[in-house]
Scaffold this motif. Structure first.
Motif, PDB file in Angstrom:
ATOM      1  N   GLN A 176       0.811  -1.202   0.000  1.00 41.76           N
ATOM      2  CA  GLN A 176       0.000   0.000   0.000  1.00 41.76           C
ATOM      3  C   GLN A 176       0.854   1.265   0.000  1.00 41.76           C
ATOM      4  O   GLN A 176       0.626   2.187  -0.801  1.00 41.76           O
ATOM      5  CB  GLN A 176      -0.901   0.021   1.245  1.00 41.76           C
ATOM      6  N   GLY A 177       1.811   1.334   0.902  1.00 40.32           N
ATOM      7  CA  GLY A 177       2.606   2.547   1.039  1.00 40.32           C
ATOM      8  C   GLY A 177       3.394   2.879  -0.215  1.00 40.32           C
ATOM      9  O   GLY A 177       3.403   4.029  -0.679  1.00 40.32           O
ATOM     10  N   ASN A 178       4.045   1.885  -0.789  1.00 42.36           N
ATOM     11  CA  ASN A 178       4.841   2.128  -1.997  1.00 42.36           C
ATOM     12  C   ASN A 178       3.957   2.456  -3.188  1.00 42.36           C
ATOM     13  O   ASN A 178       4.322   3.273  -4.036  1.00 42.36           O
ATOM     14  CB  ASN A 178       5.713   0.905  -2.291  1.00 42.36           C
ATOM     15  N   LEU A 179       2.783   1.819  -3.253  1.00 40.92           N
ATOM     16  CA  LEU A 179       1.837   2.122  -4.325  1.00 40.92           C
ATOM     17  C   LEU A 179       1.333   3.558  -4.206  1.00 40.92           C
ATOM     18  O   LEU A 179       1.201   4.268  -5.211  1.00 40.92           O
ATOM     19  CB  LEU A 179       0.668   1.138  -4.270  1.00 40.92           C
ATOM     20  N   LEU A 180       1.067   3.989  -2.983  1.00 39.19           N
ATOM     21  CA  LEU A 180       0.595   5.358  -2.759  1.00 39.19           C
ATOM     22  C   LEU A 180       1.598   6.390  -3.273  1.00 39.19           C
ATOM     23  O   LEU A 180       1.233   7.318  -4.015  1.00 39.19           O
ATOM     24  CB  LEU A 180       0.347   5.580  -1.264  1.00 39.19           C
ATOM     25  N   VAL A 181       2.852   6.243  -2.895  1.00 41.56           N
ATOM     26  CA  VAL A 181       3.872   7.224  -3.283  1.00 41.56           C
ATOM     27  C   VAL A 181       4.070   7.221  -4.794  1.00 41.56           C
ATOM     28  O   VAL A 181       4.153   8.283  -5.431  1.00 41.56           O
ATOM     29  CB  VAL A 181       5.196   6.932  -2.555  1.00 41.56           C
ATOM     30  N   ALA A 182       4.156   6.029  -5.396  1.00 38.53           N
ATOM     31  CA  ALA A 182       4.345   5.937  -6.844  1.00 38.53           C
ATOM     32  C   ALA A 182       3.161   6.533  -7.596  1.00 38.53           C
ATOM     33  O   ALA A 182       3.330   7.179  -8.636  1.00 38.53           O
ATOM     34  CB  ALA A 182       4.555   4.481  -7.251  1.00 38.53           C
ATOM     35  N   SER A 183       1.952   6.338  -7.072  1.00 43.95           N
ATOM     36  CA  SER A 183       0.754   6.857  -7.745  1.00 43.95           C
ATOM     37  C   SER A 183       0.667   8.370  -7.649  1.00 43.95           C
ATOM     38  O   SER A 183       0.152   9.024  -8.556  1.00 43.95           O
ATOM     39  CB  SER A 183      -0.494   6.215  -7.133  1.00 43.95           C
ATOM     40  N   VAL A 184       1.151   8.934  -6.554  1.00 48.79           N
ATOM     41  CA  VAL A 184       1.199  10.396  -6.441  1.00 48.79           C
ATOM     42  C   VAL A 184       2.081  10.982  -7.543  1.00 48.79           C
ATOM     43  O   VAL A 184       1.756  12.013  -8.150  1.00 48.79           O
ATOM     44  CB  VAL A 184       1.710  10.817  -5.047  1.00 48.79           C
ATOM     45  N   MET A 343       7.495  -0.027  -7.670  1.00 52.85           N
ATOM     46  CA  MET A 343       6.161   0.451  -7.989  1.00 52.85           C
ATOM     47  C   MET A 343       6.197   1.598  -8.998  1.00 52.85           C
ATOM     48  O   MET A 343       5.315   1.725  -9.848  1.00 52.85           O
ATOM     49  CB  MET A 343       5.449   0.900  -6.714  1.00 52.85           C
ATOM     50  N   PHE A 344       7.218   2.437  -8.911  1.00 57.51           N
ATOM     51  CA  PHE A 344       7.326   3.541  -9.859  1.00 57.51           C
ATOM     52  C   PHE A 344       7.534   3.017 -11.281  1.00 57.51           C
ATOM     53  O   PHE A 344       6.945   3.539 -12.244  1.00 57.51           O
ATOM     54  CB  PHE A 344       8.476   4.466  -9.457  1.00 57.51           C
ATOM     55  N   LEU A 345       8.366   2.007 -11.430  1.00 56.94           N
ATOM     56  CA  LEU A 345       8.582   1.434 -12.754  1.00 56.94           C
ATOM     57  C   LEU A 345       7.310   0.791 -13.280  1.00 56.94           C
ATOM     58  O   LEU A 345       6.986   0.883 -14.476  1.00 56.94           O
ATOM     59  CB  LEU A 345       9.713   0.410 -12.685  1.00 56.94           C
ATOM     60  N   ALA A 346       6.552   0.140 -12.401  1.00 53.57           N
ATOM     61  CA  ALA A 346       5.264  -0.422 -12.819  1.00 53.57           C
ATOM     62  C   ALA A 346       4.311   0.690 -13.239  1.00 53.57           C
ATOM     63  O   ALA A 346       3.523   0.527 -14.183  1.00 53.57           O
ATOM     64  CB  ALA A 346       4.660  -1.235 -11.675  1.00 53.57           C
TER      65      ALA A 346
END
Length: 633
Positions: A176-184, A343-346
């Motif tokens: 969740q946390g890594n997805l949140l930051v990457a999505s921002v 997550m950012f690369l995804a």
């Protein structure tokens, strides 16, 4: 036009209805575009070809009869459900919850809920094309790489649910946390218009391996589920192929109603629209028969036990009827440098896939290509939806579904209103937790057979991008071949044995383990570097054909055609209710996601269009007669 390959001469004559002289065409007026091609061959034979380009029943800004909304919406919702089934199943395995069907049911419900929310946001204030948002496969490889780090490996089964937080809760919070930051960051990329700048360096040679390696790196997603019962898995995959390939063009008589014909029978390609659902249903039925006839073992230690349909009945009985997902229900998310980079690369991969879907949806819907502001807004809204997904614990981001885009060509229903109804249906399925609990009864080998077809199709979609590229060029053959080879070999080497990367810094080791253990990163990065450094023309690299595909015309437009296209763009992509007001504000011309945006480096004459006087009705000149007629959303 002279065809250099066969020396034929082709004359194309385009006939279309004239637009009203008093302003842009209203959304209820049909557009009949017909093209006649006259082909004169060398032997003086003349071949006349007739084509009708008005191929949709309801265009993007049309509104079908209200009583047909549920019918059309259910078609698209069911296709999304079939595509979203396997992602929560896979995530539950990677977060040490494969033996916890109640967790799997909860993740399924959250996934359906987020598919609906993301679809509503995208069709109302996002790209506003008929697109369903669903669970993204692109985020599974970095999740796998993260969970293979020593700190996230699953504990012994007897320790999974012992005191404190469950093992799966700790892992889902990390995701969740890594997805949140990457999505921002995705929101920022879309909101600032930086996506267009990045795409100047990313072409088909980069896109093809990035997408294809998502599926190629997931062979375990097939074998881990299918090995429970290879016969059932093969049967499910065979049913998908039967319905989609052999019976796909078969049109079945179904009851229908129209004002012109009243109640009548019409032929509809049922098998192609719900091929996955039918295959899952038959595979599920086969497992039920095997369970009732005691053909499957009752010992939970045997692999074939997972093919039974009665092992999660208690979850259905105890699950509440309704449960509304809420933010941080699993606890406060955690963030790590390694997880963020993965997550950012995804996220970047998902952006590439979605942008391709935007243009594909426009083409199949008969809509003009999306302007820059609509693409920017679509990417930003997709990022916002992924932020919400991370907050409520779905474990994955949302992205556009190519299958639903392809379904428009079959159903010929491109109305955004239908897709909004599909979004509402998906939200209701997510809130109805009993539905998610029932879905957990689907046996593992059925999911394995489904994954074989879906991930195989994903590989093919990536490889198909190479048709823009000159594959007779030694440059391209070398770059693409090396990209695929190292994109598979390096992650296999990294993941085969822990500790192979040792820089002396634990955090750096974790980052490199996640990045180099993700096939799409290795292949995509290598492809981008080699494609931009190796000498090659735009046509050779595929940029020329790829950009041509992104436009609806190949030659100069007349003034009338420009006016028609401007009207269609406004009707399709303008924000509801506020676009006229935004055009009156000069500074809005510099906001990348607003309809008045013309680009940071647009000539002054283009930006002056947004600074023209406002008509008496409050709309910018050129949009005075634009009417939505109730289609405010």
């Amino acid at each position: 036009m002279k065809d250099s390959d066969n020396n034929n001469t082709t004359l194309s004559i385009i006939m279309k209805n004239p637009s009203p002289t008093n302003g842009p065409r209203k959304r209820t007026e049909s557009r009949e575009v017909q093209e006649i091609r006259v082909v004169i061959k060398d032997d003086d034979d003349v071949n006349v070809e007739y084509e009708d380009n008005d191929h949709v029943i309801y265009r993007v800004h049309d509104t079908p009869p209200v009583y047909m909304w549920p019918v059309y919406g259910m078609q698209q919702a069911f296709m999304c459900v079939s595509g979203a089934l396997s992602v929560p199943f896979l995530i539950s395995n990677y977060i040490c919850a494969n033996e916890l069907p109640e967790v799997r049911a909860q993740l399924l419900s959250i996934t359906f809920f987020m598919c609906g929310v993301a679809t509503l946001l995208q069709t109302i204030i996002g790209i506003r094309l008929p697109i369903i948002q669903g669970a993204s496969y692109a985020f599974l490889p970095p999740i796998v790489a993260m969970m293979q780090l020593d700190q996230w490996k699953c504990p012994a089964p007897e320790e999974v649910q012992e005191g404190g937080d469950a093992a799966w809760e700790v892992r889902i919070r990390e995701i969740q946390g890594n997805l949140l930051v990457a999505s921002v960051i995705q929101v920022v990329l879309g909101g600032t218009g930086m996506v267009g700048l990045l795409l100047r360096f990313i072409g088909p040679v980069t896109i093809a391996p990035t997408i294809a390696l998502i599926g190629m790196g997931f062979t375990s997603a097939v074998t881990d589920f299918a090995e429970k019962h290879w016969g059932v898995a093969a049967f499910t995959a065979a049913m998908v192929l039967l319905f989609s390939l052999w019976l796909g063009k078969l049109r079945v008589p179904v009851p229908s109603y129209s004002k012109e014909n009243g109640c009548h029978l019409t032929r509809f390609p049922v098998f192609i629209v719900v091929s996955v659902l039918l295959a899952v249903g038959l595979g599920w039925l086969l497992c039920l028969i095997l369970t009732v006839s005691d053909a499957l073992p009752t010992n939970s230690t045997e692999p074939a036990y997972r093919a039974r349909t009665d092992i999660s009945l208690n979850v259905v009985n105890t699950a509440p009827w309704f449960k509304f997902p809420y933010p941080f229900q699993f606890g406060m998310p955690t963030v790590s440098l390694a997880g963020f980079f993965g997550m950012f690369l995804a996220t970047m991969s998902s952006i590439l896939e979605s942008m391709g879907d935007y243009y594909a949806a426009a083409r199949v819907s008969g809509a003009p290509p999306p302007p820059q502001h609509a693409v920017n807004r679509g990417i930003a809204i997709e990022g916002l939806s992924s932020v919400i997904s991370g907050m409520i614990g779905a474990g994955h981001a949302t992205t556009s579904y190519s299958g639903n885009v392809a379904a428009i060509a079959v159903t010929r229903i491109a109305s955004r209103r239908v897709f909004q109804v599909a979004g509402v249906i998906l939200v209701l399925l997510g809130v109805l937790t009993k539905f998610g609990a029932v879905m957990t009864l689907i046996p593992d080998p059925v999911i394995g057979g489904l994954n074989a077809v879906l991930l195989g199709t994903l590989i093919a979609v990536g490889i198909a991008t190479l048709h823009f590229v000159d594959m007779n060029s030694p440059r391209n053959v070398t770059v693409i071949g090396l990209t695929f080879m190292l994109g598979l070999a390096i992650p296999q080497w990294v993941n085969a044995k822990p500790g192979r990367i040792n820089t002396g810094d634990e955090k750096a080791d974790q980052v490199l383990m996640v990045l180099l253990g993700t096939p799409m990163f290795v292949g995509g990065l290598l492809g981008a570097i080699l494609d931009n450094l190796a000498p090659g023309t735009g046509e050779e690299r595929g940029f020329t054909k790829f950009q041509q595909k992104m436009t609806s015309h190949t030659g100069p437009l007349t003034e009338q055609q420009k006016a028609d296209e401007q009207s269609d763009v406004a009707l399709t992509y303008d924000l509801p209710l506020v676009s006229a007001c935004l055009r009156r504000i000069r500074c809005c011309a510099y906001v990348p996601f607003l309809p008045s945006f013309k680009g940071f480096f647009a000539p002054k004459s283009e930006k002056d269009e947004n600074e023209k006087p406002v008509a008496a009705n409050g709309k910018a000149v050129g949009y005075e007669n634009q009417t939505y007629e109730g289609d405010s959303l």
